[in-house]
Write a protein that holds these residues in place. Structure first.
Motif, short mmCIF file in Angstrom:
data_model
loop_
_atom_site.label_atom_id
_atom_site.label_comp_id
_atom_site.label_asym_id
_atom_site.label_seq_id
_atom_site.Cartn_x
_atom_site.Cartn_y
_atom_site.Cartn_z
N LEU A 135 0.83 -1.21 0.00
CA LEU A 135 0.00 0.00 0.00
C LEU A 135 0.86 1.25 0.00
CD1 LEU A 135 -2.92 -0.84 2.46
CD2 LEU A 135 -2.86 -1.01 -0.02
N GLY A 136 1.97 1.21 0.73
CA GLY A 136 2.86 2.36 0.75
C GLY A 136 3.45 2.66 -0.61
N LEU A 137 3.84 1.61 -1.32
CA LEU A 137 4.38 1.81 -2.67
C LEU A 137 3.33 2.37 -3.61
CD1 LEU A 137 6.51 -1.44 -3.08
CD2 LEU A 137 7.38 0.89 -2.99
N LEU A 138 2.12 1.84 -3.51
CA LEU A 138 1.05 2.31 -4.39
C LEU A 138 0.77 3.79 -4.14
CD1 LEU A 138 -1.13 1.37 -6.51
CD2 LEU A 138 -2.68 1.17 -4.56
N SER A 154 -4.22 -4.05 -8.76
CA SER A 154 -4.59 -5.45 -8.53
C SER A 154 -3.62 -6.12 -7.57
CB SER A 154 -4.62 -6.22 -9.87
OG SER A 154 -5.63 -5.73 -10.72
N ALA A 155 -2.33 -5.81 -7.72
CA ALA A 155 -1.33 -6.39 -6.82
C ALA A 155 -1.53 -5.89 -5.39
CB ALA A 155 0.08 -6.05 -7.31
N ALA A 156 -1.85 -4.61 -5.24
CA ALA A 156 -2.08 -4.05 -3.90
C ALA A 156 -3.35 -4.62 -3.29
CB ALA A 156 -2.15 -2.53 -3.97
N ILE A 157 -4.40 -4.76 -4.09
CA ILE A 157 -5.65 -5.36 -3.59
C ILE A 157 -5.41 -6.81 -3.18
CG2 ILE A 157 -8.00 -6.05 -4.23
CD1 ILE A 157 -8.08 -3.63 -6.11
N GLY A 171 -11.73 -0.32 -0.70
CA GLY A 171 -11.41 1.09 -0.91
C GLY A 171 -10.53 1.30 -2.12
N LEU A 172 -9.55 0.44 -2.29
CA LEU A 172 -8.67 0.53 -3.45
C LEU A 172 -9.45 0.30 -4.74
CD1 LEU A 172 -5.47 -1.36 -2.25
CD2 LEU A 172 -5.72 1.09 -2.61
N ALA A 191 -10.53 -8.50 -4.75
CA ALA A 191 -11.42 -7.83 -3.81
C ALA A 191 -12.48 -8.80 -3.27
CB ALA A 191 -12.09 -6.64 -4.48
N ILE A 192 -13.00 -9.65 -4.14
CA ILE A 192 -13.97 -10.66 -3.69
C ILE A 192 -13.31 -11.62 -2.71
CG2 ILE A 192 -15.41 -12.61 -4.45
CD1 ILE A 192 -15.85 -11.10 -7.09
#
Length: 335
Positions: A135-138, A154-157, A171-172, A191-192
């Motif tokens: 999340l920090g990188l995103l 997608s990678a962060a989710i 949220g993302l 997300a699902i």
């Protein structure tokens, strides 16, 4: 006419290494790269980039890093492509610390990380269970004047799905359109999956139904994540309904789909339905596995069907032995 001797140059060598990279022949790519000095041809960044990429595709992250570090010895300056290939190699190898190190060292080389650099590093953090770092990188990408794309999100989710709170994953997903990034099936599936792990089957159902509104076709992974969410929430009817509707969406049920649906029936004491699903799997060209049998066995146990449970246990033992033999045969060296 006398025979014309053709002398290979860097273009022909680079083309050969690139062909090996595309064909997944990392050993051959390295062999060609190492043979270039013997032919009095100096490798350039294109030669190294193709070889590093070949190692990345072959899962040889150590070799990819060795090649990157050896470029300076050959007076070849790495570029963004070199680093991106090496970061991707670390990502595939689960080496998130090394991926982060390479990303941060790009500035020392006066190289500007791009979407590929960040996406691969975020994916490495995802595989390493480092959702906070992902999340920090995103969030740092806009500060670096790099716009996140669907792969980054997608990678962060996915990282949130595996270790972070489910509401962060949602949220993302909801923030993607604000950055003119269109969610794809990978974004929705992750997300699902986060909703499934958070016990939010209603939200999982809503996400699945909203995919068609966004003109995103749910795939097997999306369906499996939703069925698993229904299973966790004890919604066996929804699990069965979604399983039966998969072929209409051109999604082929697999052992994960059936195992989750059988487990949903097991949790609600529907042992007849669990056995029906198990027996239907071979007709659908899906081989029952240990998870499928275990869920059906538990359903019979809860329903007091000890005779059926014994029969399943015998079948399960045969399947496990067959699987073990196949694994042993595949690991045995060929003469």
């Amino acid at each position: 006419m006398p025979d014309m001797k053709v002398i290979p140059n860097e273009f022909s060598f680079n083309a050969a290494i690139s062909a090996c990279e595309k064909g997944g022949q990392w050993q051959l790519a390295l062999s060609i790269l190492n043979s270039m000095p013997d032919m009095r041809v100096i490798p350039d960044e294109i030669s190294y980039n193709a070889a590093i990429s070949a190692c990345e595709k072959g899962g040889r992250w150590q070799l990819a890093l060795d090649l990157l570090s050896s470029m300076a010895d050959m007076r070849v300056i790495p570029d963004e492509i070199s680093y991106n290939a090496a970061i991707s190699a670390c990502e595939k190898g689960g080496q998130w610390q090394l991926a982060l190190g390479l990303l941060s060292s790009m500035a020392d080389m006066r190289l500007i990380p791009n979407k590929i650099s960040y996406s691969a590093t975020i994916s490495a953090c995802d595989k390493g269970g480092q959702w906070q770092l992902a999340l920090g990188l995103l969030s740092s990408m806009p500060d670096m004047r790099v716009t996140p794309n669907e792969i980054s999100f997608s990678a962060a989710i996915s990282a949130c799905e595996k270790g972070g709170p489910w509401h962060l994953a949602l949220g993302l997903l909801s923030s993607m359109p604000d950055l003119t990034v269109i969610p794809d099936e990978i974004s929705y599936s992750a997300a699902i999956g986060a909703c499934e792990k958070g016990g939010q089957w209603q939200l999982a159902l809503g996400l699945l139904s909203s995919m068609t509104d966004m003109r995103v076709i749910p795939d097997e992974i999306s369906h499996n994540a939703a069925i698993s969410a229904f299973e966790q929430g004890g919604q066996w009817q929804l699990a069965l309904g979604l399983l039966s509707s998969m072929p209409e969406m051109r999604a082929i049920p697999d052992e994960i789909s059936y195992s989750a649906a059988i487990s949903a029936c097991e949790k609600r004491g529907q042992w007849q339905l669990a056995l029906g699903l198990l027996s239907r799997m071979p007709d659908m060209s899906v081989s029952p596995n240990e998870i499928s049998y275990s869920a059906a066995l538990s359903a019979c146990e809860k329903g007091g069907q000890w005779q059926l449970a014994l029969g399943l246990l015998s079948s399960m033992t045969a399947v496990c032995l067959r699987t073990l033999l196949l694994r042993l045969c595949s690991c045995s060296p060929t003469p």
